[in-house]
Design a protein around this motif. Structure first.
Motif, PDB file in Angstrom:
ATOM      1  N   SER A 111      71.219  42.206  35.606  1.00  0.00           N
ATOM      2  CA  SER A 111      72.532  41.777  36.097  1.00  0.00           C
ATOM      3  C   SER A 111      73.510  42.934  35.984  1.00  0.00           C
ATOM      4  O   SER A 111      73.291  43.877  35.207  1.00  0.00           O
ATOM      5  CB  SER A 111      73.058  40.573  35.301  1.00  0.00           C
ATOM      6  N   ASP A 171      78.011  43.713  36.512  1.00  0.00           N
ATOM      7  CA  ASP A 171      79.364  43.417  36.972  1.00  0.00           C
ATOM      8  C   ASP A 171      79.948  44.730  37.474  1.00  0.00           C
ATOM      9  O   ASP A 171      79.963  45.722  36.729  1.00  0.00           O
ATOM     10  CB  ASP A 171      80.241  42.902  35.822  1.00  0.00           C
ATOM     11  N   THR A 219      72.970  46.225  44.897  1.00  0.00           N
ATOM     12  CA  THR A 219      72.311  45.075  45.527  1.00  0.00           C
ATOM     13  C   THR A 219      72.551  43.788  44.741  1.00  0.00           C
ATOM     14  O   THR A 219      72.849  42.739  45.313  1.00  0.00           O
ATOM     15  CB  THR A 219      70.780  45.314  45.581  1.00  0.00           C
ATOM     16  N   LEU A 220      72.417  43.896  43.410  1.00  0.00           N
ATOM     17  CA  LEU A 220      72.406  42.708  42.558  1.00  0.00           C
ATOM     18  C   LEU A 220      73.760  42.418  41.921  1.00  0.00           C
ATOM     19  O   LEU A 220      74.034  41.295  41.498  1.00  0.00           O
ATOM     20  CB  LEU A 220      71.360  42.938  41.437  1.00  0.00           C
ATOM     21  N   GLY A 221      74.609  43.451  41.855  1.00  0.00           N
ATOM     22  CA  GLY A 221      75.837  43.345  41.058  1.00  0.00           C
ATOM     23  C   GLY A 221      76.850  42.355  41.618  1.00  0.00           C
ATOM     24  O   GLY A 221      76.955  42.158  42.829  1.00  0.00           O
ATOM     25  N   LYS A 222      77.603  41.772  40.679  1.00  0.00           N
ATOM     26  CA  LYS A 222      78.699  40.877  41.062  1.00  0.00           C
ATOM     27  C   LYS A 222      79.931  41.741  41.302  1.00  0.00           C
ATOM     28  O   LYS A 222      80.284  42.588  40.472  1.00  0.00           O
ATOM     29  CB  LYS A 222      78.961  39.899  39.911  1.00  0.00           C
ATOM     30  N   ARG A 223      80.589  41.524  42.436  1.00  0.00           N
ATOM     31  CA  ARG A 223      81.774  42.319  42.787  1.00  0.00           C
ATOM     32  C   ARG A 223      83.017  41.679  42.177  1.00  0.00           C
ATOM     33  O   ARG A 223      83.305  40.504  42.417  1.00  0.00           O
ATOM     34  CB  ARG A 223      81.895  42.372  44.315  1.00  0.00           C
ATOM     35  N   ILE A 224      83.737  42.461  41.395  1.00  0.00           N
ATOM     36  CA  ILE A 224      84.985  41.993  40.776  1.00  0.00           C
ATOM     37  C   ILE A 224      86.091  42.925  41.242  1.00  0.00           C
ATOM     38  O   ILE A 224      85.981  44.148  41.083  1.00  0.00           O
ATOM     39  CB  ILE A 224      84.864  42.011  39.239  1.00  0.00           C
TER      40      ILE A 224
END
Ligand code: NAP
Length: 302
Positions: free
Chosen positions: A187, A189, A290-295
């Motif tokens: 994972s 962020d 590819t997998l990261g959550k965009r904040i």
């Protein structure tokens, strides 16, 4: 001495490549290509095609451009039968570096994807010490001030510039070198400034209890540290791999010569007709994107 042409006379070319080439008995800096930059006393070109046509005597090209424009230069150099050395990260995408490797193999020339941090003096002894250890976890802390290290370099925030993974790929090049087992991302962020296309900070979690924090907003003390916990003790790399500490005791590892060592390696690869193309650090960057959550975080301006 082998004639070499340096392309992209910017920050890293001036800081590291020119002194490393000039300090080596393997290389003769025979030409530069840059739209604005040059090196005193060295024939300079503003156009790469002109240099390739005018200087068939130069068999090796070292590309110090940012990753996005680099592919087109590398492809032309290989097509012209020249050996090619790529600054890190080696391309804007994984596929384009695979394509270059294929072209180089077919053309019978050397392609070298350099990772300068792997040449930091603590890295080889760290790898040797970890080789037979049981790793229980590792943590990367890579926090620096982008305004201090990349002043005004807007390309780092443009697509393909990779944001905080531009310096972060140095940490990833070390961790992929020293750990005795593979890891893969679980994972991430990713903190994107509201006005930018690449992350300014990232928190990463890999398998094998490996974590990382990367931040380009760090003022004051800068951190380029990796800590690896094993059942036989703790290993720490500091200062981007230049300082090695095992169980609290500093390990003396000789002189630090990252970029001179890259040029030694390039000379050795050409001598043996080999290429070295290692994309493992960049795979973790691609996986994060590819997998990261965009904040979304506050806008950033230099
Ligand atoms: P830079 O100074 O911004 O750029 C290097 C040179 O590339 C520029 O002077 C420019 O020369 C040329 N260039 C830039 N954009 C171009 C384009 N679109 N087309 C053609 N040429 C272009 O960058 P840098 O800091 O030296 O970094 C270059 C590479 O080295 C990056 O991949 C970076 O990750 C790596 N690196 C940098 C550092 C560092 O401390 N800065 C450390 C290690 C590795 P002209 O305008 O004169 O053509």
């Amino acid at each position: 001495m082998t004639p070499i042409c340096l392309v992209g006379i910017g920050k890293i070319a001036v800081d590291q490549h020119v002194p490393s080439i000039n300090g080596s008995t393997d290389w003769d800096l025979a030409a530069t290509v840059s739209r604005a930059g040059s090196v005193a006393g060295v024939p300079s070109f503003t156009d790469f095609d002109d240099m390739l046509a005018a200087r068939p005597d130069i068999p090796v090209i070292s590309l110090c451009l940012p990753p996005v424009p680099r592919y087109a230069y590398a492809a032309k150099a290989i097509a012209a039968g020249r050996h090619v050395m790529l600054e890190k990260p080696p391309g804007a995408t994984l596929a384009e570096v695979h394509a270059l490797a294929d072209m180089a193999q077919k053309a019978g020339v050397t392609l070298y994807t350099t990772w300068h941090s792997r040449m930091a003096k603590g890295v080889a002894p760290a790898k040797a010490w970890l080789a037979d250890k049981t790793i229980t976890g590792a943590h990367i802390t890579w926090k620096e001030d982008v305004r201090r290290w990349h002043p005004g370099q807007d390309w780092v925030f443009a697509p393909g510039g990779m944001g905080v993974f531009d310096p972060g790929s140095n940490a990833l090049s070390i961790i992929t070198e020293i750990l005795p087992m593979p890891i893969h991302l679980q994972s991430a962020d990713l903190m994107f400034p509201a006005n930018r296309d690449t992350p300014i900070a990232a928190q990463m979690q890999w398998t094998e209890n490996v974590t990382g924090e990367f931040d380009w907003r760090q003022e004051g003390p800068q951190s380029w540290d990796i800590m690896v916990e094993t059942t036989a003790g703790t290993l720490e790399l500091h200062d981007g791999g230049a300082r090695l500490v095992i169980d609290g005791t500093e390990v003396e590892a000789g002189a630090d010569r990252e970029y001179p060592a890259l040029y030694d390696r390039m000379a050795a690869l050409i001598k043996t007709g080999a290429s070295e193309v290692d994309l493992s650090p960049m795979i973790h960057v691609a996986d994060a994107l590819t997998l990261g959550k965009r904040i979304v975080v506050e806008p950033f301006d230099f």
